[in-house]
Design an enzyme around this catalytic site. Structure first.
Site, PDB file in Angstrom:
ATOM      1  N   ASP A   1      63.655 141.084   6.554  1.00  0.00           N
ATOM      2  CA  ASP A   1      64.575 141.040   5.401  1.00  0.00           C
ATOM      3  C   ASP A   1      63.805 140.457   4.223  1.00  0.00           C
ATOM      4  O   ASP A   1      63.434 139.279   4.227  1.00  0.00           O
ATOM      5  CB  ASP A   1      65.784 140.163   5.764  1.00  0.00           C
ATOM      6  CG  ASP A   1      66.793 140.060   4.626  1.00  0.00           C
ATOM      7  OD1 ASP A   1      66.525 140.593   3.527  1.00  0.00           O
ATOM      8  OD2 ASP A   1      67.850 139.440   4.842  1.00  0.00           O
TER       9      ASP A   1
ATOM     10  N   SER B   1      75.243 137.256   2.935  1.00  0.00           N
ATOM     11  CA  SER B   1      74.337 136.908   1.843  1.00  0.00           C
ATOM     12  C   SER B   1      74.893 135.738   1.036  1.00  0.00           C
ATOM     13  O   SER B   1      75.132 134.669   1.583  1.00  0.00           O
ATOM     14  CB  SER B   1      74.086 138.142   0.977  1.00  0.00           C
ATOM     15  OG  SER B   1      73.092 137.894   0.034  1.00  0.00           O
TER      16      SER B   1
ATOM     17  N   HIS C   1      68.662 143.667   4.363  1.00  0.00           N
ATOM     18  CA  HIS C   1      69.490 142.494   4.073  1.00  0.00           C
ATOM     19  C   HIS C   1      70.961 142.720   4.435  1.00  0.00           C
ATOM     20  O   HIS C   1      71.774 141.812   4.288  1.00  0.00           O
ATOM     21  CB  HIS C   1      69.366 142.166   2.568  1.00  0.00           C
ATOM     22  CG  HIS C   1      69.927 140.850   2.173  1.00  0.00           C
ATOM     23  ND1 HIS C   1      69.513 139.648   2.728  1.00  0.00           N
ATOM     24  CD2 HIS C   1      70.898 140.520   1.260  1.00  0.00           C
ATOM     25  CE1 HIS C   1      70.185 138.650   2.172  1.00  0.00           C
ATOM     26  NE2 HIS C   1      71.042 139.149   1.286  1.00  0.00           N
TER      27      HIS C   1
END
Lengths: 150, 431
Positions: B381, B259, B409
């Site tokens: 996602d 991320s 995610h």
């Protein structure tokens, strides 16, 4: 009467100054200098000596680096049992006076006279320094003029 | 008789002064012995000139309330560096004279012990605090660390009551896996910590030397290292990554960022590309907010609302958002785990990190990536939709894109086997 009052005032001022000047000293060197400065005024000594006790064994001189007297260098240490007025002062824990050189010769002998002759005072007084746990040393005041009263 | 009385009085004053001076001399002598015992002879360190000048602050006992110390750190188990380091501590006790000498010596010894125990780690600060509580005196300590290799020097200054850590302690670094394997650094995302990698670590550890860490403000990182200004931008975290690599002397690093850490890795590789062999970006997003033709997945209003909600009620936001971020509603334990991870994060630090994460625009940095890069996206996602994965892939020159058959995610939790396989496949190429 005026003269007596003047002397009394001078003595009181001397003691007050001594109390003040010796109160805020931090080290032995400072004490040595202050003592000389305090008594150098009104008492007009020719020599101020300070000797400290080395336990039971004797005395050692706290040197005054500014003193012109050879005694400061020549006689740094002495035994507690030595035949000197300073050693006697320490042993007997009382003031010992030397009114003149002849008295010194009769009472203490030629070795003491030799030491006495170094600063060449006319007379001298040896005062014990008494601490809370015993004698700490001896204060010596020598004078050129024999005005010492006992 | 009068003069004799005067002389006797003066002798009395002199005696008192002499007695006091003798007492002070003795006390100073003891204090100096204490001082000498505390101030050590500096060790000889090849390549480093060490010198110390000590001036006591007090004129009473001629003993100060500060100390210095220098000692070699024991080699840490799992250390990736080739040699031991050196620690220099400089401290101050806000007391004076002999009163300060004892806590000064105690503190110095405690810091040495702490260093032996955890390599000058987090317990130093706690110990300094304990000293303050137990001794009733303030203890200020600065700790400096230096590797024996000059190019790996690191130094952080500490103020009163704060103690600076080495990078390993600051970022709670864990080193595991194959000792002679290629180095893989695993960087967690917002609201998480290194524990998020636990399901992929076993497979990776067989092949790679793994370096895991917690970003400052997350997990078990050192909270005292937090600086709101430094961590208000992703570059602050990127600098931490670079410091970590320098401290551990990591080269040919394969950086796996999840991320927001994907972007952090891009920034770090932009600063020192020679240190990185490959980048593996898991569910990256260079910008969450839509911008013209760019589809980040969120409108500006969405992000503002998200941040407002986070700032007004962080725990409530965590409970609501974590399951959404995680996806996989049929596996509620995953969302619960992420919720708990969010909730363990300090809210104040999380707010700063969240703003840096969700408001940054790092699209321009992607084109500058010069190391081989793998982009890993999930098939579903909501945080980093596939348009974003495609954008990252298209913008990073020569990058490769892998789409995992996974939702949410956090594929390292929801699809750990596939995630590990993607990492191994890319990282193992050419080796």
């Amino acid at each position: 009467l005026a003269a007596r009052a003047g002397r009394a005032l001078a003595s009181a001022e001397l003691l007050l100054r001594a109390a003040e000047d010796l109160t805020d000293t931090a080290g032995l060197d400072q004490v040595r200098l202050r003592v000389r400065d305090v008594v150098s005024g009104d008492l007009k000594p020719s020599y101020v000596g300070l000797l400290l006790a080395d336990g039971e064994s004797g005395l050692h001189r706290l040197l005054d680096r500014h003193s012109p007297h050879r005694v400061e260098v020549l006689h740094e240490n002495m035994r507690a049992g030595a035949g000197f007025p300073t050693a006697r002062t320490l042993r007997e824990r009382r003031m010992v006076t030397i009114p003149d050189r002849r008295h010194l010769m009769e009472e203490y002998g030629p070795e003491a006279v030799a030491v006495f002759d170094s600063p060449e005072p006319g007379s001298a007084a040896c005062l014990p320094l008494l601490g809370a746990r015993g004698p700490l040393g001896v204060l010596v005041l020598g004078r050129d003029i024999r005005t010492m009263s006992t | 008789v009068t003069e004799a009385a005067v002389l006797t009085s003066i002798a009395g004053y002199t005696a008192q002064a002499v007695e006091r001076a003798l007492f002070l001399d003795e006390r100073i002598s003891v204090a100096h012995q204490l001082q000498d015992a505390v101030l050590i002879t500096l060790p000889a360190v090849p390549g480093l000139d060490l010198a110390a000048l000590y001036r006591p602050a007090s004129t009473t006992d001629m003993v100060g309330d500060d100390w210095y110390d220098a000692f070699f750190l024991p080699r840490q188990e799992g250390s990736a560096g080739p040699e031991d380091g050196l620690a220099v501590t400089v401290g101050d006790i806000t007391s004076r004279d002999v009163q300060a000498a004892t806590p000064m010596g105690q503190t110095r010894s405690m810091l040495r012990q702490a260093s032996v125990r955890d390599g000058c780690g987090r317990s130093i600060r706690h110990r300094a605090r304990r000293m303050r509580e137990e001794c009733g005196c303030e203890v200020g300590v600065g700790v400096f660390f230096r590797s024996r290799q000059p190019q790996r020097s690191s130094e952080v200054a500490g103020g009163r009551e704060s103690v600076c850590m080495d990078v390993r302690s600051r970022n709670n670094v864990t080193i595991t896996g194959r000792e002679d394997g290629p180095v893989v650094v695993l960087a967690h995302g917002f609201g998480c910590d290194q524990n998020m990698w636990r399901l992929v670590v076993p497979a990776l550890a067989e092949r790679f030397r793994l370096v895991l860490f917690d970003h400052v403000g997350s997990g078990q990182s050192d909270a005292s290292a937090w600086q709101a200004q430094r961590y208000a931008s992703l570059d602050g975290y990127a600098q931490d990554v670079l410091e970590l690599c320098r401290e551990l002397d990591l080269r040919e690093v394969m950086f796996v960022g999840h991320s927001v850490s994907s972007v952090i890795g891009v920034l770090a590789a932009g600063h020192e590309p020679e240190r990185f062999a490959k980048l593996i970006l898991i569910t990256p997003s260079p910008r969450y907010v839509d911008d013209g033709d760019y589809r980040g997945g969120f409108s500006a209003e969405d992000i503002e609302e998200l941040l407002d909600s986070l700032e007004s009620n962080y725990l409530g936001w965590s409970a609501e958002m974590a399951p959404v971020i995680m996806g996989n509603p049929e596996r509620p334990e995953l969302g619960e785990e992420l919720t708990n991870s969010f909730c363990r994060t300090d809210p104040d630090m999380a707010r700063v990190f969240a703003r840096a994460t969700f408001l940054s625009d790092n699209r321009a940095d992607l084109a500058g990536v010069s190391v081989p890069t793998l982009v890993v996206e999930c098939s579903s996602d909501v945080i980093a939709p596939r348009e974003v994965g495609a954008y990252v892939h298209a913008t990073i020159p020569g990058s490769r894109l892998v789409t995992l058959d996974a939702t949410g995610h956090c594929p390292q939790l929801s699809a750990p086997e596939a995630t590990a396989e993607a990492i191994i496949s890319f990282a193992g190429e050419g080796r």
